[in-house]
Design a protein around this motif. Structure first.
Motif, PDB file in Angstrom:
ATOM      1  N   GLU A   1       1.079  -0.993  -0.276  1.00 12.96           N
ATOM      2  CA  GLU A   1      -0.173   0.035  -0.146  1.00 12.96           C
ATOM      3  C   GLU A   1       0.986   1.215   0.217  1.00 12.96           C
ATOM      4  O   GLU A   1       0.066   2.890  -0.255  1.00 12.96           O
ATOM      5  CB  GLU A   1      -0.711  -0.134   1.427  1.00 12.96           C
ATOM      6  CG  GLU A   1      -2.321  -0.465   1.151  1.00 12.96           C
ATOM      7  CD  GLU A   1      -2.712  -1.060   1.841  1.00 12.96           C
ATOM      8  OE1 GLU A   1      -3.296  -0.418   3.081  1.00 12.96           O
ATOM      9  OE2 GLU A   1      -3.718  -2.077   2.746  1.00 12.96           O
TER      10      GLU A   1
ATOM     11  N   THR B   1      -7.171  -2.324  -2.673  1.00 12.18           N
ATOM     12  CA  THR B   1      -7.333  -3.662  -3.001  1.00 12.18           C
ATOM     13  C   THR B   1      -7.083  -3.663  -4.343  1.00 12.18           C
ATOM     14  O   THR B   1      -6.943  -5.083  -4.820  1.00 12.18           O
ATOM     15  CB  THR B   1      -7.971  -4.914  -2.135  1.00 12.18           C
ATOM     16  OG1 THR B   1      -8.996  -4.498  -2.315  1.00 12.18           O
ATOM     17  CG2 THR B   1      -7.394  -5.316  -0.394  1.00 12.18           C
TER      18      THR B   1
ATOM     19  N   LEU C   1      -7.235 -11.475  -0.498  1.00  6.09           N
ATOM     20  CA  LEU C   1      -7.378 -10.292  -0.562  1.00  6.09           C
ATOM     21  C   LEU C   1      -7.617  -9.442   1.068  1.00  6.09           C
ATOM     22  O   LEU C   1      -6.870  -8.289   1.937  1.00  6.09           O
ATOM     23  CB  LEU C   1      -7.822  -8.540  -1.296  1.00  6.09           C
ATOM     24  CG  LEU C   1      -7.167  -9.100  -2.562  1.00  6.09           C
ATOM     25  CD1 LEU C   1      -8.347  -8.847  -3.611  1.00  6.09           C
ATOM     26  CD2 LEU C   1      -5.408  -8.684  -3.124  1.00  6.09           C
TER      27      LEU C   1
ATOM     28  N   ARG D   1      -4.902 -10.419   3.386  1.00  7.39           N
ATOM     29  CA  ARG D   1      -3.998  -9.728   3.509  1.00  7.39           C
ATOM     30  C   ARG D   1      -4.185  -8.816   4.334  1.00  7.39           C
ATOM     31  O   ARG D   1      -3.185  -7.913   4.884  1.00  7.39           O
ATOM     32  CB  ARG D   1      -3.734  -8.997   2.239  1.00  7.39           C
ATOM     33  CG  ARG D   1      -2.349  -8.589   1.564  1.00  7.39           C
ATOM     34  CD  ARG D   1      -2.423  -8.275   0.486  1.00  7.39           C
ATOM     35  NE  ARG D   1      -1.152  -8.068  -0.281  1.00  7.39           N
ATOM     36  CZ  ARG D   1      -1.251  -5.978  -0.247  1.00  7.39           C
ATOM     37  NH1 ARG D   1      -1.971  -5.424  -0.280  1.00  7.39           N
ATOM     38  NH2 ARG D   1       0.439  -5.171  -0.527  1.00  7.39           N
ATOM     39  N   LEU D   2      -4.790  -7.747   3.693  1.00  2.75           N
ATOM     40  CA  LEU D   2      -5.480  -6.581   4.539  1.00  2.75           C
ATOM     41  C   LEU D   2      -6.024  -6.666   6.264  1.00  2.75           C
ATOM     42  O   LEU D   2      -5.148  -5.804   6.711  1.00  2.75           O
ATOM     43  CB  LEU D   2      -7.156  -6.519   4.356  1.00  2.75           C
ATOM     44  CG  LEU D   2      -6.803  -5.297   3.333  1.00  2.75           C
ATOM     45  CD1 LEU D   2      -8.774  -4.874   2.998  1.00  2.75           C
ATOM     46  CD2 LEU D   2      -5.941  -4.163   3.340  1.00  2.75           C
TER      47      LEU D   2
ATOM     48  N   ARG E   1      -9.633  -9.284  -9.688  1.00  4.85           N
ATOM     49  CA  ARG E   1      -9.592  -7.716  -9.610  1.00  4.85           C
ATOM     50  C   ARG E   1     -10.298  -7.635 -11.128  1.00  4.85           C
ATOM     51  O   ARG E   1     -10.190  -6.481 -11.643  1.00  4.85           O
ATOM     52  CB  ARG E   1      -8.095  -6.981  -9.646  1.00  4.85           C
ATOM     53  CG  ARG E   1      -7.275  -7.492  -7.750  1.00  4.85           C
ATOM     54  CD  ARG E   1      -5.827  -6.622  -8.519  1.00  4.85           C
ATOM     55  NE  ARG E   1      -5.818  -6.584  -6.471  1.00  4.85           N
ATOM     56  CZ  ARG E   1      -4.814  -6.520  -6.133  1.00  4.85           C
ATOM     57  NH1 ARG E   1      -3.182  -7.540  -6.969  1.00  4.85           N
ATOM     58  NH2 ARG E   1      -3.867  -6.176  -5.304  1.00  4.85           N
TER      59      ARG E   1
END
Length: 355
Positions: free
Chosen positions: A4, A72, A195, A198-199, A229
């Motif tokens: 990020e 993301t 995702l 992951r966050l 995505r």
């Protein structure tokens, strides 16, 4: 997947966004014109040819933090997804997409971690989906609207041409029909789960590992993230199904069981799905499901946003290229969806107004 705070995702600028004319100057050159566009952006409305004499119309919206997280998904990812889900809806009617109209809400500052100029990147995503999804190559972005607001919203209206054939509705399935799927199942939901994990665990750790998704030993997991995505709906399969005599069809956006149930209720039948025939889809997401401690069957049966096409065909029909058999239509007094002849406890799938 960049961190990020990496150079690929700089901190948002402090300046207010450019004026409308400047935004349009960056957006418009990125958008495809479309084969049937007679008059594109620049006037009060666009003009698009309608060879069939009828127009298929659908609309959908993506709202930041509701349908996507800027942390993301890049602006190009969001543009792709906004196009893809509407292209899939047009294809599900048996039509060829001809044009998109896009309304965009632009907040005063880019959402973190997007950078200034994100609207141009989003336009590139819209254009990429139209260019790279087979069956959508002649579709153009012909206009829309820009406005300010507190949150990024991408609202797309898509137009389509039926090419002289009747639209394929949800209410035409009959007992004995074959149930077939074009596209994938569970992959987008698996990618989203990666995702989200992951966050929760930070950019350098996910699913108990020490690296980001892109550095995971199993490249298949990274493929699932890409599937979330940038889903790849089988746009060309929709008109092919119509030509092959499909009796009912819809875009699987909210989960296989939920959407199969919609066909069943509209047609007053049971759409009976076969676990044996769904096994290839389960096997495709099983590695990621194991890493994340998830049930691969749950991903396949209830995960949405792959935007495959679920269709029914008359008994004995030759399925069009890209479709595979996943079940059969049966008579019932309780219309809906079944799995191996039985209702599945818990249902599942995406509900826009659910918890």
């Amino acid at each position: 997947m960049p961190d990020e705070t990496s150079p690929e995702n700089p901190e948002p600028g402090d300046a207010a966004p450019a004026g409308e004319d400047q935004l349009l100057a960056g957006l418009l050159p990125e958008l495809p014109a479309g084969d049937l566009t007679e008059l594109g952006p620049g006037d009060d409305a666009a003009v698009v040819g309608t060879p069939d004499g009828r127009v298929v119309v659908t609309t959908d919206a993506l709202v930041a933090e509701r349908h996507f997280r800027p942390r993301t998904a890049s602006p190009e990812d969001v543009g792709w997804r906004a196009a893809a889900q509407n292209l899939a809806d047009v294809a599900a009617m048996g039509a060829v997409p001809t044009a998109l109209v896009v309304s965009l809400v632009v907040p005063a500052r880019p959402p973190r971690p997007w950078a200034d100029g994100w609207t141009t990147s989003l336009a590139r995503g819209l254009a990429a989906a139209c260019a790279r999804l087979p069956g959508a190559e002649g579709c153009g972005v012909v206009g829309g609207d820009l406005t300010g607001g507190d949150q990024v919203v991408v609202a797309v209206t898509a137009l389509g041409d039926l090419g002289g054939v009747p639209p394929v509705r949800r209410d035409g399935a009959r007992p004995g029909d074959l149930v077939a799927l074009a596209g994938t199942l569970g992959r987008s939901a698996a990618g989203l789960a990666v995702l989200e994990r992951r966050l929760q665990r930070g950019a350098a750790a996910w699913a108990g590992g020490s690296g980001g998704v892109e550095s995971a030993a199993d490249e298949g997991v990274a493929d699932l993230v890409r599937a979330h995505r940038r889903p790849r709906p089988p746009v060309a399969a929709g008109p092919a199904a119509a030509e092959a005599g499909a009796t009912a069809m819809l875009d699987v956006s909210d989960g296989l069981l939920r959407d199969a149930g919609r066909v069943g209720r509209a047609s007053v039948v049971a759409v009976d799905l076969s676990s044996e025939l769904l096994l290839p889809h389960v096997d495709a997401v099983a590695p990621a499901a194991d890493l994340l401690g998830l049930d691969p069957w749950e991903l396949v049966l209830t995960g949405g946003e792959d935007h495959g096409l679920l269709a029914t065909f008359p008994p004995g029909a030759v399925l069009p290229e890209g479709f595979s058999l996943v079940g059969v239509v049966t008579a019932t007094t309780v219309p809906g969806a079944l799995l191996d002849g039985r209702p599945r406890a818990g249902g599942g799938g995406w509900d826009h107004f659910g918890a």
